[in-house]
Design a protein around this motif. Sequence first.
Motif, PDB file in Angstrom:
ATOM      1  N   HIS A  38     -89.439  18.791  70.753  1.00  0.00           N
ATOM      2  CA  HIS A  38     -89.282  19.798  71.807  1.00  0.00           C
ATOM      3  C   HIS A  38     -90.533  20.649  71.932  1.00  0.00           C
ATOM      4  N   ARG A  39     -91.625  20.109  71.417  1.00  0.00           N
ATOM      5  CA  ARG A  39     -92.845  20.895  71.373  1.00  0.00           C
ATOM      6  C   ARG A  39     -93.733  20.570  72.576  1.00  0.00           C
ATOM      7  N   MET A  40     -94.197  21.623  73.267  1.00  0.00           N
ATOM      8  CA  MET A  40     -95.128  21.464  74.385  1.00  0.00           C
ATOM      9  C   MET A  40     -96.373  22.272  74.060  1.00  0.00           C
ATOM     10  N   VAL A  41     -97.501  21.788  74.469  1.00  0.00           N
ATOM     11  CA  VAL A  41     -98.727  22.500  74.140  1.00  0.00           C
ATOM     12  C   VAL A  41     -99.565  22.731  75.398  1.00  0.00           C
ATOM     13  N   CYS A  42    -100.261  23.870  75.441  1.00  0.00           N
ATOM     14  CA  CYS A  42    -101.182  24.163  76.537  1.00  0.00           C
ATOM     15  C   CYS A  42    -102.554  23.617  76.141  1.00  0.00           C
ATOM     16  N   ARG A  43    -103.090  22.725  76.945  1.00  0.00           N
ATOM     17  CA  ARG A  43    -104.384  22.115  76.590  1.00  0.00           C
ATOM     18  C   ARG A  43    -105.537  23.078  76.813  1.00  0.00           C
ATOM     19  N   THR A  44    -105.288  24.161  77.552  1.00  0.00           N
ATOM     20  CA  THR A  44    -106.363  25.119  77.809  1.00  0.00           C
ATOM     21  C   THR A  44    -106.537  26.099  76.654  1.00  0.00           C
ATOM     22  N   CYS A  45    -105.406  26.763  76.253  1.00  0.00           N
ATOM     23  CA  CYS A  45    -105.556  27.786  75.205  1.00  0.00           C
ATOM     24  C   CYS A  45    -104.984  27.338  73.868  1.00  0.00           C
ATOM     25  N   GLY A  46    -104.286  26.204  73.850  1.00  0.00           N
ATOM     26  CA  GLY A  46    -103.773  25.682  72.588  1.00  0.00           C
ATOM     27  C   GLY A  46    -102.429  26.263  72.159  1.00  0.00           C
ATOM     28  N   LYS A  47    -101.875  27.188  72.952  1.00  0.00           N
ATOM     29  CA  LYS A  47    -100.593  27.793  72.555  1.00  0.00           C
ATOM     30  C   LYS A  47     -99.481  26.737  72.583  1.00  0.00           C
TER      31      LYS A  47
END
Length: 257
Positions: free
Chosen positions: A154-163
């Motif tokens: 269920h994990r999603m990641v932001c490729r811009t800031c890494g959050k």
Amino acid sequence: MRFVFGLTLALATSCAQIAYSNDAEVVSKPYLIFLYGARGSGRAGFAVRLRQDFAFPDISLAPLISNHILEETPFGQKARDYLFKGIELPNELSLAILYERLSQPDCLRGALFEDFPQSIEYYEAMKEQLSPYFQFLVISINASDDYLVERSEHRMVCRTCGKVYVEPTSPAKHKGYCDICLEPLHRRLDDSPEVIKARVQNYYSQLASLLSKYRKDRILIDICGERKYEEIYHDIINAVEANTGIRATRATQEVAK
Ligand SMILES: [Zn+2]
């Protein structure tokens, strides 16, 4: 297989939080806090927030040694000699480097380390050389391999800031988009359940004897990591406050919500 069962059992029992307090010692010496938790447990994010909330400086040994080498300090020259010969730095030298850093004014309240130290031997050396000046507190975020596998799905990641966002424990405000940069979120596909399981089991088995040493020394706080991030963090803050006598500013509270 026996090991896996042992691990599950150990984690199940460690979800009960044990707090040690020693009122006589509170705030008499700054605290070195060691934070442990397998990848996926949220450890890195908690470490960032703890450093902000308690004004602990960001210190880790490897970059510290590299800086000494780059700046060609007396410590750096000694360290370089060992590394050139392919010999690991003696504990005495790395601890002297660490102690020098910890003697700077930004460490008056203490410091927080992530996944450090890694061996009983190094911890014993730290105790021997640093305990006249510092006290130790260990926080271990415990979560089973099954739980961390499920969470990773269920994990999603932001490729811009890494959050990183996890449904439903730490979701994005607007589903599918980063709270900070509003970029679309992506699934992380690099880890299969088998890889994650193996990594988590490996992580805790390598730490097992060190954690039991901490437990014996009555400096270990076990935190159940199988809950919402905010609940886990709340317990970590409480554990640090109760055991060190230092109050958190909770500057990151707003950011986290
Ligand atoms: Zn972002």
